[in-house]
Design an enzyme around this catalytic site. Structure first.
Site: not given
Length: 1030
Positions: A308, A538
């Site tokens: 991420d 995200y």
């Protein structure tokens, strides 16, 4: 400088100078255990790194600079019997002991093959433990090997197990096993010839972090289109599955399932005295992922880490590379690459592969600083809590600040004193009606006797009635009218905190539930056409930015669906409004705005669809024109204007962005509270009036009010407050709230956060003894400092050093605080709560009539009670307080909760003239007691099972319970008695160490000896106590 004691003159051999330079004093005293320092000059033969004794050395592996550890390598010899060698590693100045083992290259082992199998120790130095070497066996057999740290080599045949102990430097004779030192010994289960090393327990390795030099052979060349085989590592299996479909067979996408290692969950994992070195722990499950990555790298040209795009993601990438280096899995011809993407779409993934980069060391430094800081706070405060406040489990940096907010609000509520005030409204109608339509409207009294009214201008019923009479006798007309138009701007796109707030307020989702659903939408779902795609970007972000491409698509959809006049004239630019926002990522938005919520009705579950609708609506609305509202205000008064009332209303002239929330495709996310029909009707009535129109007073209404205390926080409002103060990060809010609930510091009822007394005690203790930890500005300033570390402005070890110096002094002072001082502090702070429910609020002990009731901490268990200060002479307990650790909300109805406020012991009756039978309640439940508490004569007690209400227990019940245990007979096999016993959770049959539970539907008075034997021969039999030594 790391130092070793020379073990034997053979250590200085002709083969070693090419590898190790020894100082002259070691050469001159080669037969002594003298101190010698070394420096590595030939790095080509060294392979992987872990740690020995927790001390780092700057070895270079494949041109990569980072801290390594030294190793004693012992050559294996073929023998039917296990051989042992003796070795010891000692640190020169530091007396701390630690140990570890490393895997080494075969070249190093061959150069040290001249070491003897057994080395004699000097009388003045440490005795050396035997290191048992493992003989190779066929691949199907396994052997346990004691090791002092994680063996990171994938090839277990190269693993060397060591167990080191050393003498105490002060006494010279006393042995200290390494298991008691800061280094952690673990058991390893090794299968020779296999491709991996499996650990029975968690593996531990300790390292100094040195990221000043490159971590590997990183490539900057585009990785798409593919030129060879590449291995990509992402965080979740769902994400890996979706991305694999995009990239094809030349890419192998594997999940890491989050972090592959973390700080060891034990004291000493962060060592401030050793330059903040850290002990890392590899969970057993992570070895499976590392093995899969290692196998996939066979024949691969590139390793792509695509975790991420935040600090945690960067740290995961760094951990993976470090572990693969230690396993020797990264060959010289394998190129490394770090790629980031904010949405899981085919175009986004391929674009990211065309712009690989290196690990951002500043983000890793910030992660290390935050991780070390949270560890030092938690692992230093928590033991103090255990000793000073039994039953209070832990405290953390952000957790403590959040708990302080909740408890401070509770204190405000406790101290709040309500004030009375009155308001007046009047209902008017036009004297001359133009039509038969209802044209009544209401007005609020704003002026009386030519004075403007404030909230507390009318404070009694008498004043209100007097004013009402004067208003009823007056004649009214329209004094003035005012119209204006206001613009209601569209909301900003969602960031993590605002998404949690809106999902809580509109959808009734908890913060953790919101993040769980958002994670699923981000990782990808399979659509009806069989295509898998991530639906949102995200979800852990505090940036409001939206990419130009996405903005263009949103504006195009607005024109098509709502019209040209609904799209903003120019794309709005949104900026941070919260403290310490990083704005490194895009806002939360749909990956493709043309995936309408109505199109996903059959694909997503109900909760996921609601959250997606919320995100879709907010994203579209932020690129639309503001709504235009027309407001009207009418002032009404008597002839001399000494009495004035006001009526106001508004209507939507141009809906603008609000059109999205009434669109049929967003039905699941509509705000049900915003119904404008009543507002439009009231606006029309007021708009029909003219200045000097005469009005008819229909009725008046006076209302009594009391000021209300500030409301308790909900999850949404607490998240908003934390964000405003800059405490923590949006990505941590959900986990912080979860921890507070898991620790029983806070309970959630009807989405409202209420502190338990345990939580209030912890907050008070921390505020009193660790004021800096609970200070809101400190926690916010720390986030600013961590941001500075991320930007490369602040050195992370300098930040930790500055904080640790102050924090250590807090810990030292608090450790010297006696528990009686803690009791007095809590008693003073919560006196009203603790003693307010006592009869007549008197603190005189009713038992001895001499003592005073005080707040006490139980020395046994996690209880707190109000008792007599003349203990042990007087053992009177007025009430006990403790948490509901064993209760769950789901089975509230079936399981009786422990009482938090218990009345004084209840006298049920007498067994004889002087023997009282009392009903009491303690930390372990309700019980009956025969006789009073007397020093040296413990009374007979028996628990009361299956009882929810103390009032239901009678004297007859108590007499029956006091008869237990009952002997039913002797067991036919060994002649030992078979007994029927009673416990708080029911009845049981006991025979020796065997215990068999009696079913709830079986009455104890109906259990015969035969039934007891049958229960003992059943499956539900447990063993208690220790077996007899033979």
């Amino acid at each position: 400088m790391f130092q070793l004691r020379s073990l034997h003159n053979l250590l200085i051999s002709p083969q070693l100078p090419s590898l190790v330079n020894l100082t002259i004093n070691a050469v001159q005293h080669r037969n002594r255990f003298s101190f010698c320092s070394f420096g590595v000059t030939n790095f080509n033969t060294l392979k992987s790194v872990t740690s020995v004794s927790g001390f780092g050395l700057p070895f270079r592996v494949n041109g990569i600079g980072r801290s390594s550890r030294f190793l004693f390598a012992v050559p294996e010899k073929k023998s039917k019997r296990k051989k042992s060698v003796k070795a010891v590693a000692v640190r020169g100045k530091d007396k701390k002991d630690a140990s570890s083992s490393e895997s080494v290259d075969k070249n190093v082992e061959s150069e040290k093959s001249s070491l003897s199998e057994e080395i004699k120790s000097d009388k003045q130095d440490s005795k050396i433990n035997n290191v048992k070497k493992t003989k190779k066996k066929p691949p199907s057999k396994k052997k346990d090997v004691k090791t002092s740290a994680a063996i990171d080599s994938i090839d277990p045949s190269k693993a060397v197990g060591e167990e080191v102990s050393k003498k105490s430097p002060s006494k010279g004779k006393k042995k200290t096993n390494v298991k008691e030192s800061l280094a952690v010994s673990t058991s390893k289960e090794i299968q020779d010839g296999s491709a991996s090393t499996r650990s029975k327990k968690k593996d531990v390795n300790s390292s100094q972090v040195d990221l000043e030099k490159p971590l590997g052979n990183f490539t900057g060349k585009p990785l798409y289109p593919p030129m060879g085989k590449s291995v990509m590592v992402v965080e979740s299996a769902t994400k890996a599955k979706v991305i694999q479909r995009y990239l094809g067979d030349l890419y192998e996408v594997l999940p890491s399932y989050g972090h592959v290692r973390d700080l060891a969950a034990r004291s000493g994992s962060v060592r401030p005295d050793d330059d903040f070195s850290m002990v890392w722990e590899v969970p057993p499950s992570a070895w499976t992922q590392l093995k899969s990555i290692n196998l996939a790298l066979s024949g691969a040209e590139n390793l792509i880490i695509a975790s991420d795009p935040d600090r945690e993601g960067e740290a995961i990438a760094w951990h993976i590379i470090e572990m693969l280096h230690q396993q020797g899995a990264l060959r010289d011809n394998v190129f490394l690459a770090r790629v980031v993407f904010h949405e899981i779409t085919e175009q986004s993934i391929k674009t990211a592969l065309q712009a690989p980069r290196e690990i951002d060391v500043n983000l890793v430094h910030a992660y290390l600083a935050r991780r070390a800081l949270d560890y030092l706070i938690g692992f230093n405060i928590s033991p103090l809590l255990w000793r000073k406040l039994p039953g209070c489990q832990s405290a953390g940096r952000v957790q403590s600040a959040a708990l302080s907010l909740i408890c401070d609000r509770e204190m405000e509520i406790d101290q709040f004193k309500p004030k009375e005030y009155w308001t007046m409204e009047a209902k008017f109608d036009r004297k001359e009606r133009i039509s038969n339509k209802d044209v009544t409207f209401r007005g609020r009294l704003t002026h009386f006797d030519s004075n403007k009214l404030t909230q507390f201008s009318i404070t009694s019923d008498g004043e209100a009635r007097d004013i009402e009479g004067k208003v009823n006798s007056a004649e009214f007309q329209v004094i003035s009218m005012k119209k204006n138009k206001v613009r209601s701007n569209p909301p900003t796109p969602y960031i993590t905190s605002t998404l949690q707030q809106d999902a809580g307020n509109k959808l009734k989702f908890s913060a953790s539930q919101t993040m769980k659903i958002a994670q699923k939408l981000y990782e990808g779902v399979e659509l009806s056409n069989g295509k898998a795609v991530g639906l949102i970007t995200y979800m852990r972000t505090d940036g409001f930015h939206i990419s130009d491409e996405a903005v263009a698509n949103i504006r195009s959809l607005i024109i098509e669906r709502y019209g040209q006049n609904f799209v903003a004239q120019s794309p709005p630019k949104y900026f941070k409004k919260v403290k310490n926002a990083q704005e490194a990522h895009e806002a939360i938005r749909p990956t493709d705005i043309r995936y309408l919520p109505s199109m996903l009705a059959g694909v997503l579950d109900e909760e996921s669809l609601k959250l997606y609708t919320l995100i879709w609506s907010r994203t579209v609305s932020c690129q639309m024109e503001p709504a235009i509202l027309e407001k009207i205000q009418v002032d009404i008064g008597n002839a001399d204007k000494s009495i004035m009332l006001r009526s106001a209303s508004s209507r939507v002239e141009f809906p603008g962005y609000q059109a999205v929330f009434t669109d049929i495709v967003t039905e699941a996310g509509q705000d049900r509270d915003s119904d404008g029909s009543d507002h439009d009707l009231a606006f029309e009535v007021l708009n029909s009036l003219k200045t000097e129109d005469l009005l008819h007073l229909v009725e008046t209404e006076v209302s009594q009010h009391h000021t209300q205390p500030p409301p308790r926080y909900s999850e949404a409002s607490l998240v908003k407050k934390l964000e405003e103060l800059g405490i923590g990060r949006p990505s941590t809010y959900a986990s912080t709230l979860r921890v507070l609930q898991d620790r029983k510091y806070v309970t959630v009822k009807s989405r409202v956060l209420s502190p338990e007394f345990r939580g209030r005690m912890v907050s008070a203790f921390l505020s009193h003894h660790f004021s800096e930890v609970t200070d809101y500005s400190f926690t916010a300033d720390m986030e600013t400092e961590l941001d500075n570390v991320s930007a490369g402005i602040t050195k992370w070890k300098g930040l930790l050093g500055d904080y640790w110096t102050r924090f250590k002094s807090y810990c030292e002072r608090t450790s010297n605080v006696h528990i009686h001082q803690v009791e007095k502090m809590l008693e003073k702070k919560f006196a009203d709560y603790l003693f307010g429910s006592l009869p007549d609020k008197s603190r005189e002990c009713p038992s001895c009539n001499e003592g005073t009731l005080i707040f006490k901490v139980s020395r046994f268990g996690a209880g707190y009670f109000i008792g007599c200060d003349q203990h042990p002479r007087c053992k009177y307990i007025a009430k006990t307080l403790y948490g509901n650790d064993d209760d769950d909300d789901d089975d509230e109805e079936d399981t009786p909760k422990q009482n938090t406020m218990i009345e004084e012991p209840k006298l049920l009756g007498f067994k004889s003239a002087n023997e009282k039978i009392l009903l009491k309640s303690g930390p372990y439940g309700i019980y009956v007691q025969l006789g009073e508490d007397r020093k040296g004569y413990p009374p007979k007690r028996r628990p009361v099972p299956y009882v929810k209400d103390m009032d239901s227990v009678t004297l007859e019940d108590a007499l029956v319970l006091l008869q237990y245990p009952l002997t039913l007979g002797k067991h036919p096999e060994d002649g030992h008695p078979v007994e029927l016993k009673v416990a708080k959770d029911g009845y049981s049959i006991r025979h020796g160490r065997e215990n068999a539970r009696v079913p709830k539907n079986m009455k104890p008075n109906g259990i015969t000896f035969e039934k007891a034997l049958k229960l003992l021969s059943g499956k539900n039999v447990s063993l208690s106590g220790r077996p007899k030594q033979t």
